[in-house]
Design a protein around this motif. Sequence first.
Motif, mmCIF file in Angstrom:
data_model
loop_
_atom_site.group_PDB
_atom_site.id
_atom_site.type_symbol
_atom_site.label_atom_id
_atom_site.label_comp_id
_atom_site.label_asym_id
_atom_site.label_seq_id
_atom_site.Cartn_x
_atom_site.Cartn_y
_atom_site.Cartn_z
ATOM 1 N N GLU A 101 0.841 -1.217 0.000
ATOM 2 C CA GLU A 101 0.000 0.000 0.000
ATOM 3 C C GLU A 101 0.866 1.254 0.000
ATOM 4 N N ALA A 175 -3.379 -11.068 -2.936
ATOM 5 C CA ALA A 175 -3.931 -11.748 -1.762
ATOM 6 C C ALA A 175 -4.178 -10.780 -0.605
ATOM 7 N N GLY A 177 -5.906 -8.242 1.527
ATOM 8 C CA GLY A 177 -7.221 -7.643 1.743
ATOM 9 C C GLY A 177 -8.279 -8.123 0.773
ATOM 10 N N GLY A 239 -6.323 -7.712 8.089
ATOM 11 C CA GLY A 239 -7.709 -7.759 8.587
ATOM 12 C C GLY A 239 -7.893 -8.608 9.830
HETATM 13 C C1 PEP Z 1 -1.282 -6.771 4.967
HETATM 14 O O1 PEP Z 1 -1.800 -5.691 4.845
HETATM 15 O O2 PEP Z 1 -0.076 -6.871 5.201
HETATM 16 C C2 PEP Z 1 -2.146 -7.955 4.858
HETATM 17 C C3 PEP Z 1 -1.581 -9.124 4.732
HETATM 18 O O3 PEP Z 1 -3.490 -7.735 4.892
HETATM 19 P P1 PEP Z 1 -4.649 -8.860 4.906
HETATM 20 O O4 PEP Z 1 -4.246 -9.887 5.927
HETATM 21 O O5 PEP Z 1 -5.879 -8.137 5.289
HETATM 22 O O6 PEP Z 1 -4.692 -9.451 3.539
#
Ligand code: PEP
Length: 257
Positions: A101, A175, A177, A239
């Motif tokens: 992100e 993968a 989010g 999450g």
């Molecule tokens: C992350 O943001 O590092 C992540 C793995 O998010 P999520 O578990 O929600 O996919």
Amino acid sequence: MNRRYRKTIIAGNWKMNNTLSETRSFAEQLKPIMPRGKWCTVVLCVPATNIQSAVRLFKDCHIAVGAETCHYEQKGAYTGEITPAMIKEAGAKYVIIGHSERRQYYNETDFTVNKKVHAAVEAGLIPIICVGESLEQREMGVTMELIAYQVKCALAGLAPEKVRHVVIAYEPLWAIGTGRTATAGQAGEVCQAIRTVIRKQYGAHVARSVTIQYGGSMNAKNAAELLAQPDVDGGLIGGASLKAVEFVQIINAANQE
Ligand code: PEP
């Protein structure tokens, strides 16, 4: 996982979630169910405004605190940014660097990731360095080359004894989010390839000490299978780290492996 040579680390990444009062209620829910004196290291990476309080709140259940990013300069005119030294003095031990992100929304590049890794290590923080391919890159068959490039760039110029202590998180972008998880085989394959890259650059001794996590929709249901892979030494969890009960279930899965 291979506990003989390296730490298993379950780390939560709260992203832009949880105010101070929400952090307090999370701690209230988590503390009574948190396993004691177990194998794996537990970390919560929280918004900068929560670091100091989180350190206090989670101290007696042995959860270390991390930041979610840092700047690479030691001070200066960078409005809104924080330095590794500030994070360290606030009581954190870890810092996430190069999360997808940050790469996507804040122009983080392999070059700035490398500078941040150096700055974090110099300040005495443990960087959790995120690498990962997009769906298009996976479909084009360039995953391994891309990951090798990202890992080499992130660690460039770091002394081998420093590399031993960094954490790498393999986080396929498709993968994160999305609720779509890499299969245990896919996660294991890439984490193994990361260790091979480190072995070629820094030797077997360094490579076997580095903790390599998987991240991307890890949850209470799929954690055990992912963590059973020999080169998956923990998880970076978005999450599911926001729900105390589920986060503890993942920690329990890591402790049982
Ligand atoms: C992350 O943001 O590092 C992540 C793995 O998010 P999520 O578990 O929600 O996919």
